[in-house]
Design a protein around this motif. Structure first.
Motif, mmCIF file in Angstrom:
data_model
loop_
_atom_site.group_PDB
_atom_site.id
_atom_site.type_symbol
_atom_site.label_atom_id
_atom_site.label_comp_id
_atom_site.label_asym_id
_atom_site.label_seq_id
_atom_site.Cartn_x
_atom_site.Cartn_y
_atom_site.Cartn_z
ATOM 1 N N GLU A 14 0.807 -1.216 0.000
ATOM 2 C CA GLU A 14 0.000 0.000 0.000
ATOM 3 C C GLU A 14 0.839 1.264 0.000
ATOM 4 O O GLU A 14 0.369 2.342 -0.377
ATOM 5 C CB GLU A 14 -0.926 0.005 1.230
ATOM 6 N N ARG A 15 2.086 1.159 0.443
ATOM 7 C CA ARG A 15 2.948 2.334 0.534
ATOM 8 C C ARG A 15 3.721 2.593 -0.756
ATOM 9 O O ARG A 15 4.413 3.591 -0.869
ATOM 10 C CB ARG A 15 3.931 2.172 1.705
ATOM 11 N N ARG A 16 3.658 1.656 -1.705
ATOM 12 C CA ARG A 16 4.361 1.854 -2.970
ATOM 13 C C ARG A 16 3.582 2.807 -3.871
ATOM 14 O O ARG A 16 2.377 2.981 -3.729
ATOM 15 C CB ARG A 16 4.528 0.521 -3.697
ATOM 16 N N GLU A 17 4.314 3.418 -4.791
ATOM 17 C CA GLU A 17 3.649 4.242 -5.791
ATOM 18 C C GLU A 17 2.836 3.358 -6.728
ATOM 19 O O GLU A 17 3.154 2.189 -6.937
ATOM 20 C CB GLU A 17 4.671 5.036 -6.614
ATOM 21 N N ASN A 18 1.789 3.956 -7.316
ATOM 22 C CA ASN A 18 0.991 3.222 -8.284
ATOM 23 C C ASN A 18 1.884 2.747 -9.423
ATOM 24 O O ASN A 18 2.623 3.536 -10.015
ATOM 25 C CB ASN A 18 -0.123 4.127 -8.806
ATOM 26 N N GLY A 19 1.833 1.442 -9.702
ATOM 27 C CA GLY A 19 2.765 0.860 -10.672
ATOM 28 C C GLY A 19 2.663 1.450 -12.057
ATOM 29 O O GLY A 19 3.673 1.768 -12.690
ATOM 30 N N GLU A 20 1.440 1.621 -12.559
ATOM 31 C CA GLU A 20 1.264 2.139 -13.912
ATOM 32 C C GLU A 20 1.731 3.590 -14.021
ATOM 33 O O GLU A 20 2.379 3.978 -14.991
ATOM 34 C CB GLU A 20 -0.204 2.013 -14.325
ATOM 35 N N LEU A 21 1.385 4.386 -12.981
ATOM 36 C CA LEU A 21 1.815 5.783 -12.999
ATOM 37 C C LEU A 21 3.334 5.900 -12.872
ATOM 38 O O LEU A 21 3.968 6.731 -13.522
ATOM 39 C CB LEU A 21 1.137 6.552 -11.860
ATOM 40 N N PHE A 22 3.913 5.037 -12.027
ATOM 41 C CA PHE A 22 5.360 5.072 -11.848
ATOM 42 C C PHE A 22 6.083 4.662 -13.126
ATOM 43 O O PHE A 22 7.097 5.254 -13.514
ATOM 44 C CB PHE A 22 5.767 4.155 -10.699
ATOM 45 N N GLU A 23 5.560 3.664 -13.797
ATOM 46 C CA GLU A 23 6.146 3.222 -15.061
ATOM 47 C C GLU A 23 6.071 4.335 -16.109
ATOM 48 O O GLU A 23 7.032 4.575 -16.852
ATOM 49 C CB GLU A 23 5.420 1.985 -15.571
ATOM 50 N N MET A 24 4.956 5.053 -16.138
ATOM 51 C CA MET A 24 4.814 6.163 -17.073
ATOM 52 C C MET A 24 5.809 7.280 -16.751
ATOM 53 O O MET A 24 6.416 7.882 -17.640
ATOM 54 C CB MET A 24 3.387 6.715 -17.028
ATOM 55 N N LYS A 25 6.003 7.539 -15.456
ATOM 56 C CA LYS A 25 6.964 8.574 -15.049
ATOM 57 C C LYS A 25 8.379 8.207 -15.461
ATOM 58 O O LYS A 25 9.133 9.048 -15.966
ATOM 59 C CB LYS A 25 6.898 8.777 -13.530
ATOM 60 N N VAL A 26 8.745 6.938 -15.268
ATOM 61 C CA VAL A 26 10.077 6.474 -15.677
ATOM 62 C C VAL A 26 10.246 6.596 -17.184
ATOM 63 O O VAL A 26 11.297 7.039 -17.677
ATOM 64 C CB VAL A 26 10.305 5.016 -15.222
ATOM 65 N N ALA A 27 9.204 6.218 -17.936
ATOM 66 C CA ALA A 27 9.275 6.311 -19.396
ATOM 67 C C ALA A 27 9.464 7.753 -19.842
ATOM 68 O O ALA A 27 10.285 8.044 -20.727
ATOM 69 C CB ALA A 27 7.999 5.722 -20.014
ATOM 70 N N LEU A 28 8.750 8.696 -19.234
ATOM 71 C CA LEU A 28 8.875 10.108 -19.599
ATOM 72 C C LEU A 28 10.263 10.635 -19.260
ATOM 73 O O LEU A 28 10.853 11.403 -20.026
ATOM 74 C CB LEU A 28 7.808 10.928 -18.875
ATOM 75 N N GLN A 29 10.790 10.234 -18.109
ATOM 76 C CA GLN A 29 12.122 10.694 -17.718
ATOM 77 C C GLN A 29 13.208 10.183 -18.658
ATOM 78 O O GLN A 29 14.245 10.828 -18.828
ATOM 79 C CB GLN A 29 12.429 10.248 -16.283
ATOM 80 N N LEU A 30 12.961 9.030 -19.270
ATOM 81 C CA LEU A 30 13.927 8.453 -20.206
ATOM 82 C C LEU A 30 13.633 8.824 -21.651
ATOM 83 O O LEU A 30 14.360 8.409 -22.560
ATOM 84 C CB LEU A 30 13.948 6.926 -20.071
ATOM 85 N N GLY A 31 12.563 9.601 -21.875
ATOM 86 C CA GLY A 31 12.222 10.017 -23.233
ATOM 87 C C GLY A 31 11.700 8.887 -24.086
ATOM 88 O O GLY A 31 11.936 8.864 -25.298
#
Length: 263
Positions: free
Chosen positions: A218-235
């Motif tokens: 429950e304390r982890r970030e939402n997986g889908e949102l976190f994956e999207m954030k990582v993808a955006l940071q990597l272009g």
């Protein structure tokens, strides 16, 4: 001035004045180069930009957190730790509905492996080279102006002091070239850019690993949102990120492709 003083066409009373002026100017240039090479203005500017960007990013995170919930003591402590970490990392500028939380652990682990093997390692290697070049140029400039100052002090007519003329003129010319390469080429900023990029990937690694290590789902970030954030940071798009993770997983020996498409 050293070259003119060493010619036979200059009247004798003017030779002393030219020699003294040339020597004093070379000594002044040596002092200025020592100060400039120690301060590294271009590197300082890059550090200030990085610090300002990271503090603005942290401010945005604080505002978002406060708009979503009332900050707890734990949240405040984490923010304070980040502020202190930035303050320590950038001292020069201060002289400022339940969803499964993380369903894609193995993909993220592969992304971390790629960043460690390729992106971060490459920028650390480039940064080391830039640092070595910067150190050589920083030492060569003042050394050449010092030699030129010595040579200009011993300038005499061609028959007696040709070595002084050569040292004064050639040393000054080489010092000008070295100084232009170092500060015109912004070598200090190039090194800081490589260091900053390597730090960016290190920060991403730690962010991903901290989420993977979190025991309470429950304390982890939402997986889908976190994956999207990582993808955006990597272009990258989400599909490209998945393909990269799959490619890295299938070839444990390593892949040629970098994780980031931005830098």
């Amino acid at each position: 001035m050293a070259g003119i003083a060493g010619t036979s066409v200059v009247a004798a009373p003017l030779v002393t004045g030219l020699k003294l002026s040339s020597t004093l100017m070379y000594l002044a240039a040596t002092g200025m180069l020592l100060i400039m090479n120690k301060i590294q203005p271009s590197q300082l500017v890059k550090e200030q930009r990085n610090a300002a960007r990271l503090f603005k990013q942290l401010l945005g995170q604080i505002k978002t957190t406060m708009s979503l919930q009332t900050p707890t003591i734990e949240v405040v402590k984490k923010v304070m730790d980040k502020v202190l970490a930035l303050d320590k990392a950038y001292p020069l500028p201060l002289i400022g509905v339940m969803l499964e939380k993380f369903p894609l652990e193995e993909e993220m682990r592969e992304i971390v492996r790629v960043m460690k093997r390729k992106d971060k390692a490459d920028y650390l290697r480039l940064g080391e080279k830039a640092l070595k070049v910067n150190k050589v140029l920083a030492l060569a400039g003042p050394l050449l102006t010092s030699l030129a100052a010595v040579g200009s002090a011993f300038v005499a007519p061609p028959a007696h002091g040709s070595w002084g003329v050569v040292l004064g003129v050639v040393g000054g010319a080489l010092a000008s070239v070295v100084n232009t390469l170092e500060h015109g080429g912004q070598v200090g900023m190039v090194f800081e850019m490589y260091r900053g990029n390597a730090g960016f990937f290190k920060l991403m690694e730690e962010s991903i690993e901290s989420n993977l290590k979190e025991g309470e789902v429950e304390r982890r970030e939402n997986g889908e949102l976190f994956e999207m954030k990582v993808a955006l940071q990597l272009g990258r798009s989400l599909s490209e990120l998945k393909d990269l993770a799959a490619d890295s997983s299938s070839r444990r020996g390593g892949i040629e492709e970098f994780a980031s498409n931005l830098f």
